[in-house]
Design an enzyme around this catalytic site. Structure first.
Site, short mmCIF file in Angstrom:
data_model
loop_
_atom_site.label_atom_id
_atom_site.label_comp_id
_atom_site.label_asym_id
_atom_site.label_seq_id
_atom_site.Cartn_x
_atom_site.Cartn_y
_atom_site.Cartn_z
N LYS A 1 48.43 -51.40 38.61
CA LYS A 1 49.03 -50.08 38.31
C LYS A 1 49.67 -50.17 36.94
CE LYS A 1 53.12 -48.59 40.29
NZ LYS A 1 53.83 -47.94 39.22
N ASN A 2 50.78 -51.37 36.74
CA ASN A 2 51.57 -51.23 35.66
C ASN A 2 51.02 -51.86 34.34
OD1 ASN A 2 53.49 -50.34 37.05
ND2 ASN A 2 54.84 -51.98 37.43
N ARG B 1 57.12 -41.55 35.70
CA ARG B 1 57.99 -42.13 34.72
C ARG B 1 57.07 -42.49 33.49
NH1 ARG B 1 62.57 -44.33 32.57
NH2 ARG B 1 62.15 -46.25 31.74
N CYS C 1 60.15 -42.84 40.37
CA CYS C 1 60.97 -43.32 41.47
C CYS C 1 62.32 -43.37 41.05
CB CYS C 1 60.68 -44.96 41.32
SG CYS C 1 59.45 -45.34 42.59
N ARG D 1 66.27 -42.90 35.12
CA ARG D 1 65.91 -44.15 34.68
C ARG D 1 65.95 -43.85 33.13
NH1 ARG D 1 60.85 -45.94 38.22
NH2 ARG D 1 61.10 -47.95 36.98
N ASP E 1 60.33 -55.63 42.14
CA ASP E 1 59.19 -54.88 42.82
C ASP E 1 58.85 -56.04 44.18
OD1 ASP E 1 59.14 -53.19 41.14
OD2 ASP E 1 57.26 -53.23 40.07
N ILE F 1 68.47 -55.66 38.65
CA ILE F 1 67.71 -54.60 37.72
C ILE F 1 68.05 -53.27 37.88
CG2 ILE F 1 65.58 -54.19 36.65
CD1 ILE F 1 65.70 -57.01 36.56
N ARG G 1 51.14 -43.62 45.98
CA ARG G 1 51.44 -43.75 44.60
C ARG G 1 50.65 -45.05 43.88
NH1 ARG G 1 56.92 -43.92 43.05
NH2 ARG G 1 56.02 -44.82 41.02
#
Ligand code: UD1
Length: 424
Positions: free
Chosen positions: A22-23, A92, A116, A123, A307, A329, A400
């Site tokens: 996803k990222n 985001r 999120c 954020r 994560d 984080i 998601r």
């Protein structure tokens, strides 16, 4: 609203394929804007955040043709430089569109993005704004919370990230590709998705060196091409499935993954007694009777990923002894802990960033609500361990980021039902 009902406890077995990251996909899609040529992306995960990203680029005027895990994007028709808040505010990663629009069209307008709720003050995007300013963008911010960025021609600069940020590193790297002269980025994030984005851009004619290290140097070019690109496997899915296998003491083969991208977790498995074997693209997790406790502190890559912090916590509820989890984080990433306590976990919240788990604990099925994406997969794992029925609401948060998670877990033998329709 749809929900999952999971009957546990269960031992799983079989093979599971890891989907594309996803990222990574969330950065390759906006990178299409840097060129007027057509890009063909394969190994795309079929998840909600990707749908939103494709809707956003289509709204800008690109032609998008999707077929399951592949998509072709023709950006030649892009005729807008304003990100539609109806699409952009829903995720985001819409912030990733800002740099490419600014770099190719010299201007961009956008609203503060959503996503999120895991940071204390939402954020922040201060690093992006400062970085675009460093490249020469003129920045205006309106009372209605819109940013207007303009630059006739971006110019290379030296930028030092005061906070290590994945998306800010990627945003600056993409934007600097079309700037005039050399950009040097320092204190960059080093995640594999950043290296992968640089590989894609270099393949198309960009001149980026150092991606995957703290210093990235970009020699600006006048234009880049576009072509084919395969999304790398999702290392967070890989890690989540590995933890799920360990916590349920199952025998699972995780395929299409890069074990090297989850090295820190595998090193910990060696310490806590979870047996596994690996090849270049497969991870085989084998069942164990006794799990030892081991404390972790989240850290930027190659450290322990934030994560995987919540899935790892559930694993430690099954370990024999005490472990400390330190989330460094994000400020609001331990919100799920209350739910695990209600299920029978013995967890002490020391402060907003640290918890101590005293295991092992028998968990019992409860009614839960998923607060965010990664806590959502944790609830699923806890449902597989717990005795009785676990009901998880707000599974939109899981859809998601995890494609057809219920279908894939059923194939491993899980008793998981979806009530309501898939949220795509
Ligand atoms: C990315 C990932 C997310 C992962 C996170 C950390 C994507 C789309 N998301 O998120 O899944 O949890 O990395 O591995 O790739 N920060 C600032 N100012 C900024 C930007 C960030 O202070 O302008 C801070 C954040 O509040 C946070 C830290 O930097 O404390 C790291 O955030 P960052 O790496 O930017 O995370 P994301 O890129 O949002």
């Amino acid at each position: 609203m749809s929900k999952f009902i999971i009957e546990g406890p269960v031992k799983l077995s079989g093979e599971i394929d890891v989907k594309g990251a996803k990222n990574s996909a969330l950065k390759i899609i906006p990178a299409a804007i840097l060129s007027a040529k057509t890009i063909h992306i394969t190994n795309l995960p079929n998840i909600e955040d990707i749908d939103k990203s494709l809707s956003l680029i289509a709204d800008l005027g690109a032609e998008v043709k999707r077929d399951k895990s592949t998509v072709t994007i023709d950006p030649s028709g892009i005729n807008k430089t304003e990100l539609n808040p109806v699409f952009a505010n829903k995720f985001r990663a819409s912030i990733m569109f800002v740099g490419p629009l600014l770099a190719r069209f010299g201007e961009v307008t956008f609203h503060q993005p959503g996503g999120c709720v895991i940071g204390a003050s939402g954020r922040p995007i201060d690093l992006f704004i400062e970085g675009f300013g460093c490249l020469g963008a003129e920045i205006k911010y309106t009372e209605e919370e819109f940013y207007h960025l303009k630059a006739k021609k971006l110019t290379g600069c030296n930028y030092f990230f005061n906070v290590v940020s994945v998306t800010a590193t990627e945003a600056m790297m993409m934007t600097a590709v079309l700037a005039q002269g050399t950009t040097t980025l320092q204190n960059c994030a080093m995640e594999p998705e950043i290296k992968s984005l640089a590989d894609y851009l270099n393949k198309q004619g960009a001149k980026i060196t150092g991606a995957g290290t703290p210093t990235i140097i970009i020699e600006g070019v006048d234009e880049i091409n576009a072509g084919e690109f395969e999304i790398i496997p999702d290392r967070i899915e890989t890690g989540s499935f590995a933890i799920m296998a360990a916590a349920t003491r199952s025998d699972i083969i995780i395929k299409n993954c890069h074990p090297d991208h989850t090295r820190v977790l595998l090193n910990i498995f060696n310490k806590i007694g979870v047996p596994f074997t690996e090849s270049k693209d497969t991870l085989h997790i084998k069942p164990t009777d006794k799990i030892k406790p081991y404390s972790i502190k989240t850290h930027e890559y190659p450290g322990f990923p934030t994560d995987l912090q919540s899935p790892y916590t559930i694993l430690m509820t099954q370990a024999e002894g005490s472990s400390l989890i330190h989330e460094t984080i994000y400020d609001r990433r331990l919100l799920y802990v209350d739910m695990l306590s209600q299920m029978g976990a013995d967890i002490i919240m020391c402060d907003p960033h640290r918890i101590v788990i005293n295991g092992p604990n028998q968990l019992y099925g409860k009614k839960l609500t998923s607060p965010d994406l990664r806590a959502g997969i944790t609830m699923v794992i806890s449902g597989l361990i717990a005795k009785g029925a676990t009901e998880i609401d707000n599974i939109y948060q899981i859809d998601r980021g995890y494609e057809d998670i219920d279908g894939r877990l059923r194939a491993l033998g899980a008793d998981i039902k979806r009530i309501g329709t898939l949220n795509l």
